[in-house]
Design a protein around this motif. Structure first.
Motif, PDB file in Angstrom:
ATOM      1  N   ALA A 188      30.462 -23.775 -14.985  1.00 32.55           N
ATOM      2  CA  ALA A 188      31.804 -24.202 -15.395  1.00 32.55           C
ATOM      3  C   ALA A 188      31.726 -25.375 -16.365  1.00 32.55           C
ATOM      4  CB  ALA A 188      32.635 -24.581 -14.167  1.00 32.55           C
ATOM      5  N   GLU A 189      30.783 -26.296 -16.102  1.00 36.51           N
ATOM      6  CA  GLU A 189      30.629 -27.440 -16.988  1.00 36.51           C
ATOM      7  C   GLU A 189      30.089 -27.007 -18.343  1.00 36.51           C
ATOM      8  OE1 GLU A 189      30.764 -31.370 -18.295  1.00 36.51           O
ATOM      9  OE2 GLU A 189      31.694 -30.356 -16.577  1.00 36.51           O
ATOM     10  N   ARG A 190      29.168 -26.049 -18.346  1.00 40.43           N
ATOM     11  CA  ARG A 190      28.626 -25.548 -19.611  1.00 40.43           C
ATOM     12  C   ARG A 190      29.721 -24.879 -20.438  1.00 40.43           C
ATOM     13  NH1 ARG A 190      22.644 -22.999 -18.261  1.00 40.43           N
ATOM     14  NH2 ARG A 190      21.921 -24.710 -16.936  1.00 40.43           N
ATOM     15  N   LEU A 191      30.558 -24.116 -19.786  1.00 38.83           N
ATOM     16  CA  LEU A 191      31.643 -23.455 -20.504  1.00 38.83           C
ATOM     17  C   LEU A 191      32.637 -24.480 -21.052  1.00 38.83           C
ATOM     18  CD1 LEU A 191      32.316 -20.399 -18.163  1.00 38.83           C
ATOM     19  CD2 LEU A 191      31.021 -20.451 -20.304  1.00 38.83           C
ATOM     20  N   ARG A 192      32.881 -25.524 -20.271  1.00 30.96           N
ATOM     21  CA  ARG A 192      33.805 -26.561 -20.737  1.00 30.96           C
ATOM     22  C   ARG A 192      33.225 -27.280 -21.957  1.00 30.96           C
ATOM     23  NH1 ARG A 192      35.102 -31.895 -20.398  1.00 30.96           N
ATOM     24  NH2 ARG A 192      33.080 -32.391 -19.490  1.00 30.96           N
ATOM     25  N   GLN A 218      26.830 -20.959 -32.535  1.00 26.97           N
ATOM     26  CA  GLN A 218      26.922 -22.352 -32.965  1.00 26.97           C
ATOM     27  C   GLN A 218      27.677 -23.221 -31.967  1.00 26.97           C
ATOM     28  OE1 GLN A 218      28.767 -22.136 -36.817  1.00 26.97           O
ATOM     29  NE2 GLN A 218      26.874 -21.532 -37.885  1.00 26.97           N
ATOM     30  N   ASN A 219      28.472 -22.605 -31.127  1.00 28.05           N
ATOM     31  CA  ASN A 219      29.330 -23.369 -30.212  1.00 28.05           C
ATOM     32  C   ASN A 219      28.983 -23.142 -28.752  1.00 28.05           C
ATOM     33  OD1 ASN A 219      31.567 -24.663 -32.042  1.00 28.05           O
ATOM     34  ND2 ASN A 219      31.315 -22.573 -32.793  1.00 28.05           N
ATOM     35  N   GLY A 220      27.713 -22.868 -28.482  1.00 30.32           N
ATOM     36  CA  GLY A 220      27.229 -22.847 -27.108  1.00 30.32           C
ATOM     37  C   GLY A 220      27.589 -21.626 -26.303  1.00 30.32           C
ATOM     38  N   ARG A 221      27.859 -20.488 -26.945  1.00 34.08           N
ATOM     39  CA  ARG A 221      28.153 -19.266 -26.204  1.00 34.08           C
ATOM     40  C   ARG A 221      27.201 -18.136 -26.627  1.00 34.08           C
ATOM     41  NH1 ARG A 221      32.673 -18.825 -23.101  1.00 34.08           N
ATOM     42  NH2 ARG A 221      31.417 -17.099 -22.300  1.00 34.08           N
ATOM     43  N   ALA A 236      21.047 -33.388 -12.099  1.00 35.11           N
ATOM     44  CA  ALA A 236      21.250 -32.063 -11.518  1.00 35.11           C
ATOM     45  C   ALA A 236      21.479 -31.033 -12.613  1.00 35.11           C
ATOM     46  CB  ALA A 236      22.452 -32.095 -10.574  1.00 35.11           C
ATOM     47  N   ASP A 237      21.204 -29.779 -12.298  1.00 35.76           N
ATOM     48  CA  ASP A 237      21.439 -28.711 -13.253  1.00 35.76           C
ATOM     49  C   ASP A 237      22.934 -28.633 -13.572  1.00 35.76           C
ATOM     50  OD1 ASP A 237      20.992 -26.611 -14.890  1.00 35.76           O
ATOM     51  OD2 ASP A 237      21.033 -25.103 -13.310  1.00 35.76           O
TER      52      ASP A 237
END
Length: 403
Positions: free
Chosen positions: A124-128, A262-265, A119-120
């Motif tokens: 919230a999971e991406r931010l975590r 570099q940290n996914g943001r 699933a996509d």
């Protein structure tokens, strides 16, 4: 929906590959000329028998004709056998089998390495995940230990001797701020980034509360370079100190945006870099990097319709005016443009490319001494950027300038 699209794509590709093979088979199945000749000769034999029965020809003529036609039948049969493919379906079975094997292998590879049915990832999971990446960054020491070793910078024996003398002088006079400043510059130029970072830290410690935003920004940049480009927690603190002193410090803001990327943001990076791009100046060394990545950042940040401001450049009137000038007037025009560029770089700074353009332009207009002075100033200005120094050194060498 995903599997429907995949199946449709597989069907289209398979059809495109197999269609030429099917056409080739159809052409192979077309009746050759030898088969037509064989049918004609057999009809001729039957005609000879009918003529013999009606008494049109005699028995001797009939035997002679049958012998002649028989030889033709044998020749046509031989040609017909040679025209037939040796292996009936092998030529078409092999491509089909190869295509099926490729499809099965691709499916197996996706099933093993991909994520069928996944699933996509919710926001919230991406931010975590991004927060975990940020919290688990390596320390400065760890990042420097893991960073690839930079290629040694070739230096003359004289330069090596001067740097060693500077090191010894600074060691003997640790409270000499000017000596430490020179040491940072020359250690950076020699490719010894870790030593340059250490000297910059000592310079900040020496200046204490009088340390400037540029001092902390330079420390953060050297830390990132020594760590292989990673913005470590220690580098972030140095950059944050620069922004606390001067919230508008552009290079520090650029580095903070790089840290978020570099940290996914990328959403936070977009906000910072967008402001830098729109503020300018276009001559800032980070602007080309931002301009190249801002479309992707905008899409990742949920603003796919964002349009970056157009870069500035010479006006159409300036270009048209230069075309109508005499050689003497054009030379004076070039001198004026070079002088404007030199004044702007002296006042506002600029990108390495603009410094290189100024150096080469001064040589073109016969101002070699000024070009040499600008080259020396550029080495100090971009001491913390080996890439910029390498580009400028190539420009100076092409222009015939020495160190």
């Amino acid at each position: 929906m995903f599997w429907i699209i995949c199946a449709a794509l597989v069907l289209v590709v398979a059809t495109a590959i197999l269609s030429p093979i099917r056409r080739a088979r159809s052409e192979t199945r077309a009746e050759p000329a030898a088969a037509y000749d064989l049918q004609v000769y057999r009809d001729q034999l039957r005609e000879v028998d009918r003529d013999l029965q009606r008494g049109v020809i005699g028995a001797g003529d009939a035997a002679r004709l049958k012998t002649e036609i028989g030889r033709k039948i044998l020749e046509a049969d031989r040609r017909l056998s040679e025209s037939q493919p040796q292996s009936g379906g092998g030529a078409s079975v092999l491509p089909v089998a190869a295509l099926a094997l490729i499809l099965v292998a691709a499916g197996g590879l996706y099933w093993r390495q991909g994520a069928p049915g996944a699933a996509d990832m919710p926001m919230a999971e991406r931010l975590r995940t991004a927060q975990l990446s940020y919290d688990n960054r390596p320390s400065q020491a760890q990042a420097e230990a893991a960073a690839p070793k930079a290629a040694p910078v070739e230096m003359s024996e004289e330069d090596q001797r001067l740097i060693q003398q500077l090191r010894e002088t600074v060691a003997a006079r640790p409270d000499d701020a000017q000596g430490l400043t020179f040491l940072v510059t020359y250690e950076t130029r020699s490719g010894n980034i870790a030593a340059a970072r250490e000297a910059q830290q000592r310079l900040i410690d020496l200046r204490g509360s009088k340390a400037t935003a540029d001092d902390y920004m330079r420390l953060g940049a050297l830390m990132a370079e020594a760590a292989g480009g990673i913005i470590t927690p220690e580098a972030e603190r140095a950059i944050g100190q620069a922004l606390q002193i001067d919230p508008g410090q552009s290079q520090a803001r650029y580095l903070i945006g790089l840290m978020y990327l570099q940290n996914g943001r990328p959403d936070r990076t977009f906000v910072i870099w967008r402001q830098l791009l729109e503020e300018g100046p276009e001559t800032a060394p980070w602007i080309p990097l931002i301009r190249a990545s801002i479309p992707d950042l905008a899409w990742l940040a949920g603003e796919p319709d964002y349009t970056a401001p157009a870069p500035t450049g010479p006006s159409a009137a300036d270009m048209a005016a230069a075309q109508d000038m005499t050689p003497q007037e054009r030379q004076e025009f070039i001198r004026g443009m070079v002088a404007q560029l030199e004044d702007r770089l002296a006042t506002d700074g600029g990108s390495p490319e603009e410094w290189g353009r100024l150096i080469s332009s001064l040589v073109v207009v016969g101002e070699e001494e000024r070009a040499q002075n600008i080259w020396a100033e550029a080495q100090s200005t971009f001491a913390a950027s080996p890439e910029a120094l390498a580009m400028l050194r190539a420009v100076a060498e092409n222009a015939g300038l020495g160190e």
